[in-house]
Scaffold this motif. Structure first.
Motif, mmCIF file in Angstrom:
data_model
loop_
_atom_site.group_PDB
_atom_site.id
_atom_site.type_symbol
_atom_site.label_atom_id
_atom_site.label_comp_id
_atom_site.label_asym_id
_atom_site.label_seq_id
_atom_site.Cartn_x
_atom_site.Cartn_y
_atom_site.Cartn_z
ATOM 1 N N THR A 31 103.219 -92.346 -29.013
ATOM 2 C CA THR A 31 101.839 -92.115 -29.598
ATOM 3 C C THR A 31 102.017 -91.021 -30.588
ATOM 4 N N VAL A 32 102.562 -89.797 -30.200
ATOM 5 C CA VAL A 32 102.599 -88.793 -31.150
ATOM 6 C C VAL A 32 103.740 -87.748 -30.517
ATOM 7 N N ILE A 61 99.364 -83.237 -20.024
ATOM 8 C CA ILE A 61 99.728 -84.344 -19.376
ATOM 9 C C ILE A 61 101.243 -84.169 -18.902
ATOM 10 N N THR A 113 92.612 -82.110 -10.556
ATOM 11 C CA THR A 113 93.217 -83.235 -10.912
ATOM 12 C C THR A 113 94.430 -83.239 -11.869
ATOM 13 N N GLY A 115 96.792 -85.122 -15.017
ATOM 14 C CA GLY A 115 96.728 -86.338 -15.947
ATOM 15 C C GLY A 115 98.360 -86.784 -15.985
ATOM 16 N N SER A 177 97.443 -90.909 -26.399
ATOM 17 C CA SER A 177 97.225 -92.004 -25.198
ATOM 18 C C SER A 177 95.771 -92.055 -24.866
ATOM 19 N N ILE A 179 93.011 -91.878 -22.171
ATOM 20 C CA ILE A 179 93.142 -91.147 -21.105
ATOM 21 C C ILE A 179 91.992 -91.773 -20.076
ATOM 22 N N LEU A 190 88.143 -91.222 -20.676
ATOM 23 C CA LEU A 190 87.603 -89.721 -21.184
ATOM 24 C C LEU A 190 88.286 -89.421 -22.487
ATOM 25 N N ARG A 218 87.392 -80.798 -18.109
ATOM 26 C CA ARG A 218 87.534 -80.309 -19.135
ATOM 27 C C ARG A 218 88.554 -80.993 -19.997
HETATM 28 O O1 TXA Z 1 99.650 -89.452 -26.340
HETATM 29 C C1 TXA Z 1 99.224 -88.224 -25.504
HETATM 30 O O2 TXA Z 1 98.731 -88.405 -24.719
HETATM 31 C C2 TXA Z 1 100.214 -87.330 -26.153
HETATM 32 C C3 TXA Z 1 101.628 -87.409 -26.054
HETATM 33 C C4 TXA Z 1 102.595 -86.157 -26.694
HETATM 34 O O3 TXA Z 1 102.090 -87.754 -24.694
HETATM 35 N N1 TXA Z 1 99.715 -86.218 -25.413
HETATM 36 C C5 TXA Z 1 98.731 -85.280 -25.883
HETATM 37 O O4 TXA Z 1 98.244 -84.316 -25.029
HETATM 38 O O5 TXA Z 1 97.769 -85.874 -26.460
HETATM 39 P P1 TXA Z 1 97.426 -83.281 -25.432
HETATM 40 O O6 TXA Z 1 97.495 -81.799 -24.625
HETATM 41 O O7 TXA Z 1 97.316 -82.878 -26.977
HETATM 42 O O8 TXA Z 1 95.853 -83.590 -25.089
HETATM 43 C C6 TXA Z 1 95.955 -84.078 -23.591
HETATM 44 C C7 TXA Z 1 94.447 -84.606 -23.072
HETATM 45 C C8 TXA Z 1 93.817 -83.021 -23.404
HETATM 46 O O9 TXA Z 1 92.292 -83.448 -24.253
HETATM 47 C C9 TXA Z 1 93.606 -82.633 -21.883
HETATM 48 O O10 TXA Z 1 92.306 -81.828 -21.543
HETATM 49 C C10 TXA Z 1 93.655 -84.247 -21.164
HETATM 50 O O11 TXA Z 1 94.583 -84.738 -21.878
HETATM 51 N N2 TXA Z 1 93.748 -83.815 -19.707
HETATM 52 C C11 TXA Z 1 94.966 -83.503 -19.370
HETATM 53 N N3 TXA Z 1 95.024 -83.369 -17.836
HETATM 54 C C12 TXA Z 1 93.765 -83.732 -17.635
HETATM 55 C C13 TXA Z 1 92.824 -83.624 -16.426
HETATM 56 N N4 TXA Z 1 93.560 -83.344 -15.409
HETATM 57 N N5 TXA Z 1 91.577 -84.162 -16.404
HETATM 58 C C14 TXA Z 1 91.068 -84.174 -17.690
HETATM 59 N N6 TXA Z 1 91.714 -84.190 -18.614
HETATM 60 C C15 TXA Z 1 93.015 -84.012 -18.818
#
Ligand code: TXA
Ligand code: MG
Length: 322
Positions: A31-32, A61, A113, A115, A177, A179, A190, A218
């Motif tokens: 993805t990135v 994540i 929760t 991810g 990705s 979500i 999401l 969030r």
């Molecule tokens: O493609 C991707 O998902 C990339 C690559 C590196 O894997 N990662 C990514 O991570 O985009 P980040 O942190 O930039 O965005 C992750 C998103 C955030 O908006 C975060 O709030 C959401 O995932 N997220 C993570 N854990 C969560 C949870 N338990 N509940 C709701 N949202 C969650």
């Protein structure tokens, strides 16, 4: 300055050692690029928030190398998670599940929760599998900036805040990705990504919709402004008169699906007409236009059919003012 290293057996081992020591490693994913730390080491994870200038409370994540690891990170895992894992992992799908009690709250923003996904880039998979590691990894950019899709962009974003940058080439998908929340009564998206609502609906035999508006959960990607260049970005309908705009904005840079008018003298990027290619290129082009001497970026919005949902989502956020 951080080191950008090409992947080989030796650098894979160096990445594993650095992660085990509590360091930060920028890893390629499909993805990135991600900014990875050992997910079992809360001190290492804190460094991610400092490096990105990301507010604590935004969950990260967790990236696994194998679906067998799922039970270490989540509990009450529904059958649908395994079903989706078998279809889409390794790949650009993050599942929101109930967090295992042993998981550090710093990963999950103190929520119950978590991810989780298995990324499909072979180098990162090798690091996760050979190192028997799980890594927490947000996109490897400063908070609210455009996500990096080549190693050089990681260096530009994070400089010496990261111990090692693994150059895995340009990311094949190019957008973060999808979500999918599997905790809610009905599965809901999401954050849209290149795995679409239609694909998930077909896989689960149940309607999967994209969540609109504020979620109680969030998601930093659902803040209004995100994925954003430094220059102001405006979205234009196909119908808008680009030549009028050109008169008013002498130094506009434009991203469009069609070629520029013949008298256009500014920057003009013609984007691919299919969503997969557009997604792969869009962040790199936004960065390129942001580096020009244009004072504003105009994006002629692409089609609004569902296969463009994730692209629309990111373009809207890139153009949001606050
Ligand atoms: O493609 C991707 O998902 C990339 C690559 C590196 O894997 N990662 C990514 O991570 O985009 P980040 O942190 O930039 O965005 C992750 C998103 C955030 O908006 C975060 O709030 C959401 O995932 N997220 C993570 N854990 C969560 C949870 N338990 N509940 C709701 N949202 C969650
Ligand atoms: Mg991000």
């Amino acid at each position: 300055m951080s080191k950008i290293i090409t992947p080989n057996q030796e650098s894979i081992q160096e990445a594993i050692r650095t992660l085990r020591k509590g360091g930060l490693v920028a890893l390629p994913t499909e993805t990135v690029y991600g900014l990875a730390a050992d997910a079992s080491n809360p001190e290492a994870i804190k460094k991610i928030f400092t490096a990105k200038q990301r507010p604590l409370g935004h969950p990260l994540i967790v990236h696994l190398g194998d679906v067998n690891q799922l039970i270490k990170w989540a509990i009450d895992i529904p059958d649908s998670a395994y079903q989706l894992a078998s279809l889409f992992w390794p790949g650009p799908l993050t599942l929101i599940l109930k967090k295992h009690p042993d998981v550090s709250p710093i990963i999950t923003g103190n929520q119950d929760t978590i991810g989780i996904r298995i990324p499909s880039h072979p180098v990162t998979l090798a690091i996760l599998r050979e190192g028997q590691l799980a890594v927490a990894a947000p996109s490897a950019n400063r908070h609210c900036h455009v996500s990096p899709t080549i190693a050089a962009d990681v260096l530009e974003e994070l400089g010496d805040q990261v111990d090692l940058i693994i150059d895995g080439g340009p990311c094949a998908v190019g957008l973060e990705s999808t979500i999918l929340n599997l905790i809610s009564a009905q599965p809901e998206i999401l954050r849209p990504g290149m795995i679409t609502a239609a694909q998930l609906t077909e896989a689960l035999h149940t309607p999967v919709a994209i969540k609109e508006g504020d979620s109680r959960i969030r998601v930093s990607g659902s803040l209004k402004k995100h994925y954003s260049p430094q220059k102001p970005v405006f979205l234009l309908d196909q119908a808008d008169d680009i030549e009028l705009i050109a008169l008013r904005h002498k130094k506009a840079a434009v991203m469009a699906l069609t070629p520029s008018p013949t008298n256009w003298t500014g920057e003009w990027e013609v984007m691919p007409a299919n969503p997969e290619d557009y997604a792969r290129l869009v962040y790199g082009i936004l960065r390129k236009l942001d580096r020009t001497d244009a004072d504003v970026i105009f994006i002629i919005i692409p089609p609004t059919t569902p296969s463009w949902d994730a692209i629309h989502d990111r373009l809207k956020r890139a153009s949001t003012k606050n």
